[in-house]
Motif scaffolding. Structure first.
Motif, PDB file in Angstrom:
ATOM      1  N   TYR A 120       0.579  -1.173   0.296  1.00  0.00           N
ATOM      2  CA  TYR A 120       0.377  -0.322   0.142  1.00  0.00           C
ATOM      3  C   TYR A 120       1.150   1.225  -0.035  1.00  0.00           C
ATOM      4  O   TYR A 120       2.223   1.306   0.606  1.00  0.00           O
ATOM      5  N   GLN A 121       0.397   2.557  -0.442  1.00  0.00           N
ATOM      6  CA  GLN A 121       1.257   3.658  -0.393  1.00  0.00           C
ATOM      7  C   GLN A 121      -0.126   4.637  -0.874  1.00  0.00           C
ATOM      8  O   GLN A 121      -1.180   4.398  -0.516  1.00  0.00           O
ATOM      9  N   TYR A 122       0.133   5.735   0.072  1.00  0.00           N
ATOM     10  CA  TYR A 122      -0.700   7.121   0.628  1.00  0.00           C
ATOM     11  C   TYR A 122       0.172   7.955  -0.183  1.00  0.00           C
ATOM     12  O   TYR A 122       2.037   8.304  -1.447  1.00  0.00           O
ATOM     13  N   ARG A 123      -0.413   8.956  -0.768  1.00  0.00           N
ATOM     14  CA  ARG A 123      -0.151  10.515  -1.046  1.00  0.00           C
ATOM     15  C   ARG A 123      -0.297  11.097   0.416  1.00  0.00           C
ATOM     16  O   ARG A 123      -1.069  11.419   1.390  1.00  0.00           O
ATOM     17  N   ALA A 124       0.609  12.470   1.070  1.00  0.00           N
ATOM     18  CA  ALA A 124       0.933  13.047   1.618  1.00  0.00           C
ATOM     19  C   ALA A 124      -0.395  14.609   1.158  1.00  0.00           C
ATOM     20  O   ALA A 124      -0.658  14.875   0.610  1.00  0.00           O
ATOM     21  N   CYS A 142     -10.550  14.385   9.185  1.00  0.00           N
ATOM     22  CA  CYS A 142      -9.032  13.735  10.109  1.00  0.00           C
ATOM     23  C   CYS A 142      -7.867  13.743   8.965  1.00  0.00           C
ATOM     24  O   CYS A 142      -7.121  13.836   9.565  1.00  0.00           O
ATOM     25  N   GLY A 143      -7.804  14.063   8.046  1.00  0.00           N
ATOM     26  CA  GLY A 143      -6.490  14.130   7.248  1.00  0.00           C
ATOM     27  C   GLY A 143      -6.233  12.465   7.899  1.00  0.00           C
ATOM     28  O   GLY A 143      -5.097  12.747   7.789  1.00  0.00           O
ATOM     29  N   CYS A 144      -6.574  11.567   7.513  1.00  0.00           N
ATOM     30  CA  CYS A 144      -6.729   9.816   8.425  1.00  0.00           C
ATOM     31  C   CYS A 144      -6.930   9.282   7.667  1.00  0.00           C
ATOM     32  O   CYS A 144      -8.114   8.668   6.538  1.00  0.00           O
ATOM     33  N   ALA A 145      -6.527   7.703   7.305  1.00  0.00           N
ATOM     34  CA  ALA A 145      -7.278   6.587   7.139  1.00  0.00           C
ATOM     35  C   ALA A 145      -7.022   5.828   8.313  1.00  0.00           C
ATOM     36  O   ALA A 145      -6.550   5.693   9.238  1.00  0.00           O
ATOM     37  N   ARG A 154      -5.795   4.560  13.474  1.00  0.00           N
ATOM     38  CA  ARG A 154      -5.980   5.729  12.009  1.00  0.00           C
ATOM     39  C   ARG A 154      -5.026   6.452  12.281  1.00  0.00           C
ATOM     40  O   ARG A 154      -3.876   6.376  13.524  1.00  0.00           O
ATOM     41  N   VAL A 155      -4.386   6.254  11.037  1.00  0.00           N
ATOM     42  CA  VAL A 155      -3.212   6.937  10.677  1.00  0.00           C
ATOM     43  C   VAL A 155      -3.314   8.064  10.057  1.00  0.00           C
ATOM     44  O   VAL A 155      -3.900   8.504   9.195  1.00  0.00           O
ATOM     45  N   SER A 215       3.720  12.132   8.062  1.00  0.00           N
ATOM     46  CA  SER A 215       4.157  11.320   9.884  1.00  0.00           C
ATOM     47  C   SER A 215       4.076  10.071   9.388  1.00  0.00           C
ATOM     48  O   SER A 215       4.710   9.483  10.074  1.00  0.00           O
ATOM     49  N   MET A 216       3.288   9.806   9.641  1.00  0.00           N
ATOM     50  CA  MET A 216       2.310   8.779   9.169  1.00  0.00           C
ATOM     51  C   MET A 216       2.685   8.057  10.829  1.00  0.00           C
ATOM     52  O   MET A 216       2.168   7.456  11.879  1.00  0.00           O
ATOM     53  N   ALA A 217       1.894   8.882  11.920  1.00  0.00           N
ATOM     54  CA  ALA A 217       1.393   9.202  12.843  1.00  0.00           C
ATOM     55  C   ALA A 217       0.374   8.187  12.959  1.00  0.00           C
ATOM     56  O   ALA A 217      -0.945   7.802  12.991  1.00  0.00           O
ATOM     57  N   THR A 218       0.233   6.896  14.040  1.00  0.00           N
ATOM     58  CA  THR A 218      -0.723   5.908  14.087  1.00  0.00           C
ATOM     59  C   THR A 218      -0.970   5.365  15.876  1.00  0.00           C
ATOM     60  O   THR A 218      -0.401   5.847  16.333  1.00  0.00           O
ATOM     61  N   GLU A 219      -2.725   5.550  16.119  1.00  0.00           N
ATOM     62  CA  GLU A 219      -3.011   5.765  16.670  1.00  0.00           C
ATOM     63  C   GLU A 219      -4.168   4.417  17.011  1.00  0.00           C
ATOM     64  O   GLU A 219      -4.748   4.051  16.219  1.00  0.00           O
TER      65      GLU A 219
END
Length: 667
Positions: free
Chosen positions: A245-249, A277-280, A294-295, A300-304
């Protein structure tokens, strides 16, 4: 009825004139005289959606047999429903229709065709006006020079709430081959994303076709944020067991690494992007069970961790609105549960639960463009469900459609979550359905009803097959045997094929538990199953020949090596081979290879366009049983696939099952 729920100020108003009954084609009167027709007739509503303006609903309803019709109706019932189109399912079948605008629909059509003995599925998207005019296909136009078969022309990714009348969809682009003496040759190949204006059919490129891409997610506002692909697919034409998987910031068109996930392994599997939330939102194993994370997609790919459950897998998120805003998370223990992140919808769900105390399974299906009106489905174990429109402004809840009006007034059974011990002491969860009015009955005839999959599970709710059997006087046990999905990796084990001894043992232990509890008569046990459940029925007859007096298998796997060889012409061949495995378990675990052990009479049903399990499984089993002098009956339905979506066929099948069980389990 008029009731006021003070806690949430919801008025449950009387339903307007029945939207379906006025126009939907009805089955012949004679078909309604049998119990099989009551329960086998398809649901009166197979899909529904609410218009952006909140004044109309579109719904799919069955006609006679396998036909399906699309109707658009006013929610207030002030005019008869209007027929949009009908499919006879020969071979095309309508699957869903959603509003793109108040006057324009997008519908999906699927089907199966047999090409030289190979069953090939296909799907198409069509845009059509609500009056049935101006229908047009949304995929790339085909050519006699197409280099390969287009099975799916694409999927709707985004309904573009800020751009009414347009959608984003994936499109499968196929190059041309063998086209001579012209420069007008299509060379694009792979899955891309296009914006389509549904009024003018003007197409704008959003993502160029990529040969290895097979997955995209948008943020619900027209921005493609995540892409998934299986490495090596273009070179090998075989699906790999790994997805990248890839993502766009935010604000970027560059693809960045998001995760790599191998089947059954660790890694974040994205399921939804939320622009708010600007998140996946993604699922990932935690302590052996799927949990929701939630990423942040800001680079930053900050993950919670959002939610985990210590007993079962988290299996999805709840969404609302045309932008698919995420409002909660869902999972199933003994019953399905929802945890709402959104306070408004959490309060509304609690209020609806109080307004509809007998319909605890409440789902938000759709909303108007301004979210002021919601389409809701509510049901229970003994009620197949009803459709409501909730008006937030008026605080009114109007029932507009019934899922199975033919069962109104018919006594339906309650479903009880249970647990029983397997031979090794493991507690096996399941559901027990007793005949209506016989909650304390003892010594009943009983049916084990194992689910298909095997990597699936049964849930608490209305089940037309279990309800039919209970209506006929049987106690019904639906076990979530080891090998079932939803209970974590340890419960899934290898799977129900490689670990068939454990899975089938759990099923047969369920039958013994029914007898030990005094619920079932040991001399009147039967087993009925569909797909893997049909396999389980036959293999249980092999492993414990004297336990069941009748074996009913619908679309069953009968030979594990044949399951692998049947997949040789499909891109998922390697995955099937890996799932089934190699070794002596494939012979010992195949009913076809062990017919000598079977004692109970066998009844099988199968469609001849079954892609999941080829009809050859049942034909070979029937031939071998008869050659061995065993009792076997096989009914093959021409032109039907795995689910046998035909009201006449299902009604006749249930009546035949009822007669077969009665003859086999009578005192």
């Amino acid at each position: 009825m008029n009731r006021l729920l003070l806690a949430a100020a919801i008025t449950l108003a009387a339903a307007p004139a029945a939207l379906v009954a006025q126009e939907a084609p009805a089955a012949p009167a004679a078909a309604k005289e049998t119990p099989g027709a009551l329960f086998g007739t398809r649901e009166n509503i197979e899909h529904a959606d609410i218009s952006p303006g909140g004044q109309h609903v579109v719904y799919l309803t069955p006609g006679h047999g396998r036909a399906t019709s699309v109707y658009v109706a006013r929610i207030d019932g002030s005019a008869p429903p209007q027929l949009v189109m009908t499919s006879g399912a020969d071979p095309d079948r309508l699957r869903w229709c959603n509003f793109a605008t108040d006057t324009r629909l997008v519908c999906q059509i699927t089907g199966m065709v047999d090409e030289a003995g190979i069953v090939i599925p296909y799907s198409r998207l069509v845009a059509i006006d609500t009056d049935g005019k101006n229908g047009v296909m949304l995929g790339q136009k085909g050519s006699v020079y197409d280099a390969r078969l287009r099975q799916s022309d694409g999927e709707i990714l985004d309904w573009l709430p800020d751009q009414p009348g347009a959608v984003l969809m994936t499109r499968d682009y196929i190059p041309e081959a063998g086209k001579m003496n012209t420069r007008m040759v299509r060379n694009e190949d792979g899955l891309g994303v296009d914006r389509i204006d549904l009024a003018t059919m003007e197409v704008s490129r959003v993502e160029g076709p990529a040969k290895d891409a097979d997955f995209y997610l948008t943020d619900g506002r027209g921005k493609v944020r995540i892409k998934g692909y299986r490495p090596g697919v273009g070179a090998t034409t075989q699906l790999a067991n790994k997805v990248v998987y890839q993502y766009r910031a935010d604000g970027s068109d560059e693809w960045r690494p998001f995760s790599t996930v191998e089947d059954g392994g660790a890694g974040l599997s994205p399921i939804e992007v939320d622009a708010n939330c600007g998140c996946a939102y993604a699922l990932q194993p935690l302590d052996g069970r799927q949990a929701l994370y939630r990423v942040k997609l800001d680079g930053s790919m900050a993950t919670e961790l959002v939610y985990k459950n210590d007993r079962v897998d988290v299996d999805g998120v709840l969404r609302i609105g045309r932008g698919s805003r995420v409002i909660g998370v869902t999972y199933a223990e003994e019953k399905r549960h929802a945890i709402y992140f959104d306070k408004e919808y959490g309060a509304l769900a609690r209020g609806l639960g109080k307004a509809l105390p007998n319909l605890p399974m409440v789902d938000f299906l759709g909303s108007s463009a301004d979210n002021s009106k919601l389409l809701i489905h509510a049901g229970s174990d003994s009620d197949p469900g009803r459709y409501f429109v909730f008006d937030k402004t008026a605080r009114s809840l109007n029932e507009i459609l019934s899922a199975r009006p033919s069962l109104e007034g018919v006594a339906l059974a309650s479903v009880k979550p249970v647990s029983y011990p397997a031979r090794d002491g493991t507690a096996i969860p399941g559901y027990l359905t007793l005949p209506p009015g016989k909650a304390d009955a003892r010594g009943l005839p009983a049916v084990l009803l194992p689910h298909g999959g095997p990597s699936a599970r049964d849930e608490w709710g209305f089940d037309w097959l279990a309800q039919y059997l209970a209506n006929q006087g049987y106690a019904v046990l639906q076990p979530n045997y080891r090998g079932s999905a939803g209970f974590g990796d340890a419960w899934l084990q290898e799977n129900g094929f490689q670990g068939w001894r454990t899975s089938i043992g759990d099923v047969t232990d369920g039958a013994r538990w029914l007898v030990a509890q005094g619920i079932a008569d040991a001399d009147r046990l039967a087993i009925v199953g569909w797909s893997y459940g049909g396999y389980a029925a036959l293999q249980a007859g092999v492993t414990e020949p004297g336990l069941f007096k009748a074996l009913v298998a619908i679309a069953p796997v009968t030979d594990l090596d044949k399951l692998k060889s049947d997949a040789r012409n499909y891109v998922g061949r390697n995955l099937v081979v890996e799932m089934v495995g190699t070794g002596k378990h494939t012979r010992e675990g195949s009913p076809l290879q062990n017919v000598a052990s079977l004692q109970a009479p066998v009844l099988m049903f199968h469609g001849d366009l079954d892609l999941n399990v080829g009809v050859g499984h049942s034909r070979l089993m029937d031939e071998k049983l008869r050659a061995a002098g065993k009792s076997s009956e096989l009914v093959v339905y021409e032109g039907l696939e795995h689910s046998l979506v035909d009201s006449v066929v299902r009604a006749a099948m249930l009546d035949r099952i009822g007669a077969f069980l009665q003859a086999s389990t009578a005192r």
